[in-house]
Design a protein around this motif. Structure first.
Motif: not given
Length: 412
Positions: A141-147, A166-178, A201-206
């Protein structure tokens, strides 16, 4: 004899002369030694060692199940006696693993051939490697998958952006939002670029295995016989129980796509999906596809396949998810992506795998952890589960424990 060399065991089992194969009954039996343990079969949740259980290998919408119903059924197992066995047959099948007779495995596919691959290296790791050499290595998978992956069912319009902020303001790690559902507001180059430029952040859609809503796409696909038909050859267009609680406001009338037909796959991606992938939207969850809620599956089939849905459920789970991941790669030019729910032997070649829907309880947590381990023992590497449960919010301490366990999974 075959003897274990890498499981803490001195168990040996008899060689292939112990097999009893009855082609006319479409059944095979294999002896089990007294202390032998049997692992694998996909995302099974009832047990790690399946000795003493009967397994029905047919893909199910296994919402929060705590038995052996599962989304991905793989007719492959590892033995603590140093061998492994793969039934190369995706018809629904039954594996009686010492339930009726303690010292025998009885294998009964509902159709097709008794076509077996036997791996007898004496090493479980080598046998598993030989199996994935045959059916395909796990995807890179792509590298960001492991986040960290953040999702719910589902964000709408700017909800995902607010979560990212909010996640960035709280300094919480995140690589993708679904985004679990399709959202026209977000599925644009402007929407994707804003996610990336502001939040990295990568944006994914189902996606779904059916066309939703009566409109131009459904009309074209049914006219070209690219969707499910009944015994008279007429398109099957009906409400889908899978999306009964969908709040998108779209019609719930659906037509299942014939993913066995490359032309149907191309037509399905022709409009919104192809444009979105080119604009940077990432394939998220390849949802549904177990065909568990379809009425009268014995009299419905895909035009390019003569067999009925009742026989092809496991095949469809593999065909659908493969078509989605492979199309995404071809259109986007990127590495494999997609959280696949249904599947079969070879699904490890695709993006990543989930154990599916769960409840926020310690008991369901344990069962999904067991399902994850069984996936790993069936050749899947990129695996994970919904941390904290899917159905609703549980107590904080359960979420904290589930989160801690989730940090050890490749897919978090």
């Amino acid at each position: 004899t075959r003897c274990s060399r890498d499981w803490s065991s001195d168990v040996c089992s008899s060689d292939l002369e112990s097999w009893k194969i009855a082609p006319s009954e479409r059944q095979a039996e294999l002896e089990l030694s007294r202390s032998e343990h049997i692992y694998g079969f996909g995302d099974k949740r009832l047990a790690l060692d399946q000795r003493g259980n009967v397994l029905q290998l047919v893909n199910r919408d296994a919402f929060a199940s705590e038995n052996n119903e599962s989304y991905k059924n793989i007719p492959f197992f590892l033995s603590s006696a140093g061998y492994a066995l793969f039934l190369h047959n995706l018809y629904p099948s039954t594996f009686d693993v010492g339930a009726q007779s303690r010292d025998r495995i009885r294998i009964t596919p509902s159709g097709g051939d008794l076509d077996f691959f036997f791996f007898g290296s004496g090493s479980s790791t080598t046998n598993l490697s030989l199996y994935t050499e045959l059916t395909g290595r796990p995807a890179l998978p792509p590298r960001w998958f492991f986040g960290f992956h953040q999702s719910r069912a589902s964000y709408e319009k700017r909800e995902g952006y607010e979560v990212a902020k909010t996640l960035r303001e709280k300094k919480l790690p995140v690589d993708a939002i679904y985004y679990d559902d399709w959202d026209d507001y977000v599925a644009t180059k402007r929407g994707v670029d804003e996610f990336w430029n502001k939040y990295r952040i990568h944006l994914t859609m189902g996606t779904n295995p059916f066309v939703i809503g009566e409109g131009p796409q459904m009309s074209v696909m049914t006219r070209k016989r690219f969707t499910l038909v009944d015994q008279h050859g007429s398109p099957v267009i009906e409400p889908a129980a899978e999306i009964a609680d969908d709040q998108s406001g779209k019609s719930d009338l659906t037509a299942y796509v014939d993913f066995f037909n490359p032309a149907a796959v191309k037509e399905y991606h022709k409009a919104e999906l192809a444009r979105a992938y080119r604009d940077g939207v990432v394939l998220g969850m390849a949802d549904f596809g177990e065909m568990d809620h379809l009425e009268d599956p014995a009299h419905r089939h895909w035009p390019s396949v003569s067999a009925p849905v009742s026989e092809m459920r496991n095949y469809f789970g593999l065909a659908y998810t493969s078509a989605m991941v492979n199309s995404y790669q071809a259109i986007s030019g990127k590495r494999p992506s997609g959280m696949v729910r249904p599947g079969g032997p070879g699904s490890q070649r695709l993006g990543w795998s989930t154990t599916g829907d769960s409840l926020p309880s310690y008991q369901n947590f344990a069962h999904h952890l067991r399902g994850l381990l069984n996936l790993s023992l069936t050749g899947f590497s990129n695996v994970g589960y919904d941390i904290g449960g899917w159905d609703n919010k549980g107590e904080d301490i359960l979420y904290a424990r589930w989160f801690a366990a989730g940090t050890f999974n490749p897919f978090m």
